[in-house]
Write a protein that holds these residues in place. Structure first.
Motif, PDB file in Angstrom:
ATOM      1  N   THR A   1       0.821  -1.209   0.000  1.00 53.22           N
ATOM      2  CA  THR A   1       0.000   0.000   0.000  1.00 53.22           C
ATOM      3  C   THR A   1       0.855   1.260   0.000  1.00 53.22           C
ATOM      4  OG1 THR A   1      -1.670  -1.196   1.245  1.00 53.22           O
ATOM      5  CG2 THR A   1      -1.839   1.199   1.223  1.00 53.22           C
ATOM      6  N   CYS A   2       0.499   2.180  -0.883  1.00 50.21           N
ATOM      7  CA  CYS A   2       1.160   3.486  -0.935  1.00 50.21           C
ATOM      8  C   CYS A   2       0.825   4.271   0.333  1.00 50.21           C
ATOM      9  CB  CYS A   2       0.685   4.250  -2.169  1.00 50.21           C
ATOM     10  SG  CYS A   2       1.150   5.995  -2.174  1.00 50.21           S
ATOM     11  N   PRO A   3       1.816   4.801   1.059  1.00 46.75           N
ATOM     12  CA  PRO A   3       1.539   5.562   2.283  1.00 46.75           C
ATOM     13  C   PRO A   3       0.933   6.932   2.005  1.00 46.75           C
ATOM     14  CG  PRO A   3       3.885   5.565   1.803  1.00 46.75           C
ATOM     15  CD  PRO A   3       3.245   4.654   0.785  1.00 46.75           C
TER      16      PRO A   3
ATOM     17  N   ASN B   1       7.881   4.518  -6.492  1.00 41.54           N
ATOM     18  CA  ASN B   1       7.027   5.545  -7.073  1.00 41.54           C
ATOM     19  C   ASN B   1       5.627   4.979  -7.261  1.00 41.54           C
ATOM     20  OD1 ASN B   1       6.020   7.762  -8.352  1.00 41.54           O
ATOM     21  ND2 ASN B   1       7.340   7.635 -10.155  1.00 41.54           N
ATOM     22  N   CYS B   2       4.628   5.615  -6.615  1.00 40.92           N
ATOM     23  CA  CYS B   2       3.253   5.133  -6.689  1.00 40.92           C
ATOM     24  C   CYS B   2       2.663   5.397  -8.063  1.00 40.92           C
ATOM     25  CB  CYS B   2       2.412   5.831  -5.619  1.00 40.92           C
ATOM     26  SG  CYS B   2       0.653   5.470  -5.749  1.00 40.92           S
ATOM     27  N   ALA B   3       2.076   4.355  -8.669  1.00 39.16           N
ATOM     28  CA  ALA B   3       1.489   4.510  -9.993  1.00 39.16           C
ATOM     29  C   ALA B   3       0.181   5.294  -9.929  1.00 39.16           C
ATOM     30  CB  ALA B   3       1.240   3.139 -10.619  1.00 39.16           C
ATOM     31  N   ALA B   4      -0.499   5.303  -8.784  1.00 40.09           N
ATOM     32  CA  ALA B   4      -1.786   5.972  -8.659  1.00 40.09           C
ATOM     33  C   ALA B   4      -1.639   7.466  -8.403  1.00 40.09           C
ATOM     34  CB  ALA B   4      -2.592   5.323  -7.539  1.00 40.09           C
ATOM     35  N   CYS B   5      -0.777   7.862  -7.460  1.00 41.24           N
ATOM     36  CA  CYS B   5      -0.691   9.284  -7.098  1.00 41.24           C
ATOM     37  C   CYS B   5       0.668   9.898  -7.409  1.00 41.24           C
ATOM     38  CB  CYS B   5      -1.018   9.475  -5.604  1.00 41.24           C
ATOM     39  SG  CYS B   5       0.289   8.895  -4.496  1.00 41.24           S
ATOM     40  N   GLY B   6       1.630   9.084  -7.798  1.00 37.57           N
ATOM     41  CA  GLY B   6       2.944   9.620  -8.137  1.00 37.57           C
ATOM     42  C   GLY B   6       3.826   9.894  -6.937  1.00 37.57           C
TER      43      GLY B   6
HETATM   44 ZN    ZN Z   1      -0.065   6.704  -3.960  1.00 39.20          ZN
END
Ligand code: ZN
Length: 124
Positions: A4-6, A28-33
Motif C-alpha cells: 500500500t502506498c503511504p 514511485n506510486c502509480a496511482a498518485c505519483g
Molecule cells: Zn499513492
C-alpha cells in the motif's frame, strides 16, 4: 504481491519496488505519483534478522556433522526470514528524506552463502 502506498492508500507498490526502496531508490506510486521508501534502519534490521538466522543455521551445520542438508536449511531459513521481514516492514512517505544503504548487509548475506558453498565443496 503489492504493498500500500503511504500517500494515497492504493496497493500500487510491487514487492521488488518495495525492496529497492530500502536499498537503491524510492518507490514511485502509480496511482498518485508519490514517493515512498523503507527506512534504512528498518532495512538493516531485515538484513540483520536474516544474517542472525543464517549464522545460527551455519552453527547447526558445523555441529551437525557438516551434513549438506543443514547448510541448505540454514540458507533457506536465512532467506525466508529476510524476505518475511521485508514483507512485514512498513513503507513510509519520502518526507523523511535521506538515502539509505542496506547493500553492505546484502553483500554480507551473499558472502555467507558463498562461504557455505566453499565449505561444502571442501568437505563434500
Ligand atoms: Zn499513492
Amino acid at each position: 504481491m503489492a504493498y500500500t502506498c503511504p500517500h494515497c492508500g492504493a496497493p500500487s507498490i510491487s514487492a521488488i519496488a518495495k525492496w529497492l526502496s530500502g536499498n537503491v531508490r524510492f518507490a514511485n506510486c502509480a496511482a498518485c505519483g508519490g514517493f515512498s521508501h523503507v527506512r534504512s534502519t528498518t532495512a538493516r534490521q531485515c538484513s540483520a534478522a536474516g544474517l542472525a538466522t543464517g549464522a545460527v543455521g551455519v552453527l547447526a551445520f558445523a555441529l551437525g556433522g557438516l551434513h549438506p542438508a543443514w547448510l541448505w536449511t540454514a540458507l533457506g531459513a536465512a532467506l525466508g526470514v529476510y524476505l518475511l521481514a521485508w514483507h512485514l516492514v512498513a513503507l513510509e512517505p519520502d518526507d523523511e528524506g535521506g538515502w539509505k544503504l542496506g547493500r553492505d548487509w546484502l553483500f554480507s548475506l551473499l558472502g555467507l552463502g558463498l562461504l557455505g558453498v566453499w565449505w561444502w565443496g571442501r568437505w563434500g
